[in-house]
Design a protein around this motif. Structure first.
Motif, PDB file in Angstrom:
ATOM      1  N   SER A  51       0.844  -1.187   0.000  1.00  0.00           N
ATOM      2  CA  SER A  51       0.000   0.000   0.000  1.00  0.00           C
ATOM      3  C   SER A  51       0.880   1.237   0.000  1.00  0.00           C
ATOM      4  O   SER A  51       0.541   2.268   0.565  1.00  0.00           O
ATOM      5  CB  SER A  51      -0.919  -0.006   1.228  1.00  0.00           C
ATOM      6  N   SER A  53       3.149   4.543  -1.265  1.00  0.00           N
ATOM      7  CA  SER A  53       2.652   5.782  -1.851  1.00  0.00           C
ATOM      8  C   SER A  53       2.807   5.830  -3.364  1.00  0.00           C
ATOM      9  O   SER A  53       3.773   5.322  -3.928  1.00  0.00           O
ATOM     10  CB  SER A  53       3.389   6.969  -1.233  1.00  0.00           C
ATOM     11  N   LEU A  54       1.834   6.454  -4.000  1.00  0.00           N
ATOM     12  CA  LEU A  54       1.896   6.762  -5.417  1.00  0.00           C
ATOM     13  C   LEU A  54       2.447   8.167  -5.595  1.00  0.00           C
ATOM     14  O   LEU A  54       2.224   9.044  -4.757  1.00  0.00           O
ATOM     15  CB  LEU A  54       0.490   6.705  -6.027  1.00  0.00           C
ATOM     16  N   GLY A 209      -5.108   3.428  -7.577  1.00  0.00           N
ATOM     17  CA  GLY A 209      -4.756   3.818  -6.226  1.00  0.00           C
ATOM     18  C   GLY A 209      -5.910   4.450  -5.500  1.00  0.00           C
ATOM     19  O   GLY A 209      -6.973   4.743  -6.066  1.00  0.00           O
ATOM     20  N   LYS A 213      -2.119   6.145  -2.291  1.00  0.00           N
ATOM     21  CA  LYS A 213      -1.361   4.903  -2.249  1.00  0.00           C
ATOM     22  C   LYS A 213      -1.795   3.970  -3.373  1.00  0.00           C
ATOM     23  O   LYS A 213      -2.871   4.129  -3.942  1.00  0.00           O
ATOM     24  CB  LYS A 213      -1.584   4.202  -0.901  1.00  0.00           C
ATOM     25  N   LEU A 214      -0.944   3.003  -3.677  1.00  0.00           N
ATOM     26  CA  LEU A 214      -1.335   1.948  -4.598  1.00  0.00           C
ATOM     27  C   LEU A 214      -2.576   1.245  -4.073  1.00  0.00           C
ATOM     28  O   LEU A 214      -2.760   1.110  -2.863  1.00  0.00           O
ATOM     29  CB  LEU A 214      -0.213   0.916  -4.739  1.00  0.00           C
ATOM     30  N   ALA A 221      -6.614  -4.384  -6.713  1.00  0.00           N
ATOM     31  CA  ALA A 221      -5.308  -4.165  -7.336  1.00  0.00           C
ATOM     32  C   ALA A 221      -5.082  -5.147  -8.476  1.00  0.00           C
ATOM     33  O   ALA A 221      -5.590  -6.267  -8.468  1.00  0.00           O
ATOM     34  CB  ALA A 221      -4.206  -4.330  -6.282  1.00  0.00           C
TER      35      ALA A 221
END
Length: 318
Positions: A51, A53-54, A209, A213-214, A221
Motif C-alpha cells: 500500500s 505511496s503513489l 490507487g 497509495k497503490l 489491485a
C-alpha cells in the motif's frame, strides 16, 4: 456454469457493518505488514500487497467538499467474492495475490487488438485523484479518493470500430490465489459491462490507487473500474481483459440473480432491491448508531449523467 437463484447469498449471510466492527482490530493487525514496501514502479518486484505511496498525480475538483471515509474502513470492509463473501475476507485472504507484472488484453471490435502492460496503459493519461461516493446494494456507502485515468483515454487509444456498442470487463479468476473462485457462488470469471457512452463518460475511471497509495489487493489491485453513479458491483476489480462488443454482455450478477441485479445498476432510491430498500443508506465509519441518509438518484451525479438515460424506463432498466 448455470447459477440458480437459490445460490445467491441471502441478506442474512452478508456481514452487517455492526458485526464487522467487532473484527476490525484483528484485521488491522493481520494487514499491518501490507503497508511497508517501498513504491518503485508497476514493473518492479514490489510486494503485490503493498500500500505504498503513489507519486505524480494531480488532485481534481471532484468531491473536494466531501467528508472522506477513513483509509482503514475503505481497505477493510469490502465486497470481493473471489476472496470470500464476508466483508472482512478480502483483506485477510488477498495478501498473496500477485499483481506485478500485470497485463490487460484488449479484445473485440477495436483496431488495437493486443495486450498492454500496466505501465504503458498509465502513459495514456496523467494520473488524477477524484473523490467519489460509492453506494452498494446492501445499503452502505463510502467516500473514497480514487487515483486513476479516464476510461475514455484507453478507449481512444484502442480505436473501437463502429461495431463496438458495449465494453465487457473480465476480472482475474485464479483458483490458486483466490479461494472464492474454488466455489460456485458465481460463474467465474467475474464479468461486468458498460454501454459505450457510459464508459466514455468523464466520471468513469480506471483506478490504480486510493488515498495517495497503490490499490491494496482487497480493493481490486492493480487495476479496477470506478463508475460512481452505479452500485458497487459494477466496478470490476483486478481487470485482465477489456472486450469491445456489439451486444450487451451478460454480466456475473445478472446471470446469478436477474431479478435482483440489472445490467445498468444505476443508483436509484425509487427502485428497491427485492430484499431491502434502496431509499436510504448508511455511511460507513460513523459508528454503531450512524443515522441513515436519503439515497440520491444516480448517487448524486444526476446533473452529469441523467442525460444518458433520457426516455428510458429506469424501473425496467434497473
Amino acid at each position: 456454469m448455470k447459477i440458480n437463484n437459490s445460490e445467491i447469498i441471502p441478506a442474512s449471510e452478508i456481514t452487517p457493518y455492526e458485526t464487522y466492527m467487532g473484527r476490525r482490530d484483528f484485521i488491522k493487525a493481520a494487514s499491518a505488514a501490507l503497508m511497508t514496501a517501498p513504491f518503485l514502479s508497476f514493473n518492479s518486484e514490489v510486494s503485490a500487497a503493498t500500500s505504498a505511496s503513489l507519486f505524480g498525480y494531480t488532485k481534481s475538483s471532484y468531491g473536494a467538499d466531501e467528508k472522506l471515509t477513513s483509509y482503514n474502513e475503505v481497505t477493510n470492509y469490502n465486497n470481493y467474492y473471489e476472496f470470500g463473501t464476508s466483508k472482512s475476507d478480502p483483506a485477510l485472504e488477498s495478501k498473496e495475490l500477485e499483481t506485478h507484472p500485470w497485463t490487460v488484453s484488449i479484445e473485440g471490435a477495436v483496431k488495437k487488438n493486443k495486450q498492454i502492460n500496466l505501465d504503458d496503459l498509465l502513459k495514456l493519461a496523467p494520473l488524477e485523484e477524484r473523490i467519489y461516493r460509492m453506494r452498494c446494494v446492501e445499503g452502505w456507502s463510502m467516500v473514497i479518493p480514487w487515483i486513476g485515468i479516464p476510461m475514455s483515454k484507453l478507449i481512444q487509444w484502442a480505436e473501437p470500430t463502429s461495431n463496438a456498442k458495449f465494453i465487457e470487463f473480465v476480472s482475474l479468476a485464479d483458483q490458486s490465489q483466490m479461494p472464492g473462485v474454488r466455489t460456485n457462488i458465481l460463474d467465474w470469471p467475474y464479468t461486468e459491462g458498460l454501454r459505450m457512452d457510459e464508459a466514455m463518460h468523464p466520471l468513469t475511471i480506471l483506478a490504480v490507487g486510493l488515498y495517495g497509495k497503490l490499490l491494496p489487493n482487497q480493493n481490486g489491485a492493480p487495476l479496477r473500474l470506478v463508475v460512481p453513479w452505479k452500485y458497487g458491483f459494477k466496478n470490476a476489480k483486478s481487470i485482465v481483459k477489456i472486450r469491445f462488443v456489439e451486444s450487451m454482455p451478460k454480466t456475473s450478477w445478472v446471470k446469478a440473480g436477474p431479478k435482483e441485479y440489472g445490467f445498468y445498476a444505476n443508483v436509484n432510491p425509487m427502485v428497491d432491491h427485492p430484499r431491502w430498500t434502496q431509499s436510504t443508506e448508511r455511511r460507513i465509519g460513523g459508528g454503531l448508531f450512524t443515522p441513515r441518509i436519503k439515497t440520491k438518484l444516480f448517487n448524486g451525479y444526476a446533473e452529469q449523467v441523467a442525460h444518458m438515460y433520457t426516455g428510458m424506463d429506469l424501473v425496467k432498466n434497473f
